[in-house]
Scaffold this motif. Structure first.
Motif, PDB file in Angstrom:
ATOM      1  N   UNK A  37     110.970  74.717  69.661  1.00  0.00           N
ATOM      2  CA  UNK A  37     112.054  73.748  69.675  1.00  0.00           C
ATOM      3  C   UNK A  37     113.262  74.278  68.925  1.00  0.00           C
ATOM      4  N   UNK A  38     114.432  74.151  69.536  1.00  0.00           N
ATOM      5  CA  UNK A  38     115.680  74.654  68.977  1.00  0.00           C
ATOM      6  C   UNK A  38     116.636  73.485  68.767  1.00  0.00           C
TER       7      UNK A  38
ATOM      8  N   UNK B 140     118.627  75.416  63.799  1.00  0.00           N
ATOM      9  CA  UNK B 140     117.295  75.149  63.270  1.00  0.00           C
ATOM     10  C   UNK B 140     116.279  75.386  64.390  1.00  0.00           C
ATOM     11  N   UNK B 141     115.031  75.654  63.978  1.00  0.00           N
ATOM     12  CA  UNK B 141     113.985  75.903  64.970  1.00  0.00           C
ATOM     13  C   UNK B 141     112.635  75.538  64.379  1.00  0.00           C
ATOM     14  N   UNK B 142     111.667  75.323  65.268  1.00  0.00           N
ATOM     15  CA  UNK B 142     110.294  75.097  64.806  1.00  0.00           C
ATOM     16  C   UNK B 142     109.327  75.381  65.942  1.00  0.00           C
ATOM     17  N   UNK B 143     108.109  75.711  65.548  1.00  0.00           N
ATOM     18  CA  UNK B 143     106.996  75.753  66.484  1.00  0.00           C
ATOM     19  C   UNK B 143     106.225  74.462  66.247  1.00  0.00           C
ATOM     20  N   UNK B 144     106.164  73.593  67.244  1.00  0.00           N
ATOM     21  CA  UNK B 144     105.478  72.319  67.091  1.00  0.00           C
ATOM     22  C   UNK B 144     104.206  72.296  67.920  1.00  0.00           C
ATOM     23  N   UNK B 145     103.174  71.679  67.355  1.00  0.00           N
ATOM     24  CA  UNK B 145     101.908  71.523  68.056  1.00  0.00           C
ATOM     25  C   UNK B 145     101.673  70.054  68.361  1.00  0.00           C
ATOM     26  N   UNK B 146     101.148  69.798  69.548  1.00  0.00           N
ATOM     27  CA  UNK B 146     100.722  68.441  69.900  1.00  0.00           C
ATOM     28  C   UNK B 146      99.205  68.456  69.921  1.00  0.00           C
TER      29      UNK B 146
ATOM     30  N   UNK C 253     116.809  72.045  72.454  1.00  0.00           N
ATOM     31  CA  UNK C 253     116.146  72.761  73.543  1.00  0.00           C
ATOM     32  C   UNK C 253     114.659  72.830  73.221  1.00  0.00           C
ATOM     33  N   UNK C 254     113.800  72.689  74.224  1.00  0.00           N
ATOM     34  CA  UNK C 254     112.356  72.792  74.011  1.00  0.00           C
ATOM     35  C   UNK C 254     111.746  73.672  75.087  1.00  0.00           C
TER      36      UNK C 254
END
Length: 267
Positions: A169-170, A79-85, A154-155
């Motif tokens: 993020x993986x 799984x993966x994502x692009x995350x924003x803070x 993993x980030x």
């Protein structure tokens, strides 16, 4: 065959590692990396092509394409994502490949700790070998292990833009799923993706700026015609109404252009 990279990107290489300052660690491996996969990688050629292709997509398409490519390219990724803070406290998945990354980010936000926050704020690559034994973020790790099947993570930092920061993020359901090879490939993916994403953001921001400028210009023209005033006074009037109504200048201008009136009565 030697590796290639997009302009302005320096891929991690054990023989050419450079640190301009103690805290400039973006693009470097995590503390778990033992250097087994350092050096040139032919994957960089394919990823360079990926970066060029991504530049023709919209920002949202870019995010999804990067996340999906990460799952297919990085060894061990499920799984993966692009995350924003945003505001340095809320972690939001903008391009998750499944529901699991969303849940992980919700836990990070609730606990105020986690690898995504560290990857962004400390500008590091972060690896979690096993959520069940993780001690750096105990509250986050405990809940992630209890509430999701995620075991490894993993980030990688992607970009920092004002108060908005992004990370790739993986995730994997297997403990010890990510090796040095996973991290090395992930660093290359993140480097090329960051270049493509930055280019897209610049284009998007430029387009928005041009639209706002044109809208303000049309609004000034309407005010000049309606109140028989010059361009300077029309702009000042638009600014004044914007301040009084607490509505952004370009939004107030757009309202005037499309509806013929503004929030404040000018009669």
């Amino acid at each position: 065959m030697t590796s290639t990279a997009a302009p302005g990107v320096k891929l991690y290489n054990e023989k050419e590692q450079e640190l301009s300052s103690d805290d400039n660690t973006r693009g470097l491996p995590s503390e778990h990396d033992r250097g087994e996969q350092a050096g040139e990688d032919v994957l960089a050629i394919a990823l360079g092509e990926m970066a060029r292709e991504l530049q023709n997509q919209t920002p949202h398409q870019l995010l999804m394409a990067i996340a999906e490519a990460a799952v297919s390219i990085i060894p061990g990724a499920e799984h993966s994502s692009i995350s924003l803070v945003e505001g340095r406290r809320t972690v939001t998945p903008k391009a998750p490949t499944s529901e699991l990354p969303t849940r992980v980010d919700e836990i990070q936000t609730a606990e105020g700790q986690g690898p995504c926050l560290d990857a962004i704020y400390e500008q590091k690559t972060v690896r979690i070998p096993d959520m069940r034994t993780e001690t750096r973020w105990p509250d986050f790790a405990r809940r992630a292990a209890d509430e999701t099947p995620i075991r490894s993570m993993l980030a990688f930092q992607l970009f920092v833009e004002a108060e908005t920061l992004g990370a790739l993020n993986i995730f994997s359901s297997r403990p010890q799923a990510f090796s040095d090879e996973s991290e090395h490939v992930g660093l290359i993916v993140a480097a090329h993706a960051a270049v493509a994403l930055a280019g897209s953001q610049e284009v998007s921001q430029l387009h928005s700026a041009l639209v706002s400028r044109d809208m303000i210009g049309m609004a000034k023209g309407i005010l000049m015609e309606r109140y028989r005033i010059d361009e300077h006074k029309a702009f000042l009037l638009l600014v004044k109404v914007s301040n009084v109504s607490n509505i952004k200048l370009h939004e107030q201008a757009e309202r005037l252009v499309y509806t013929g009136y503004m929030e404040q009565n000018l009669s």
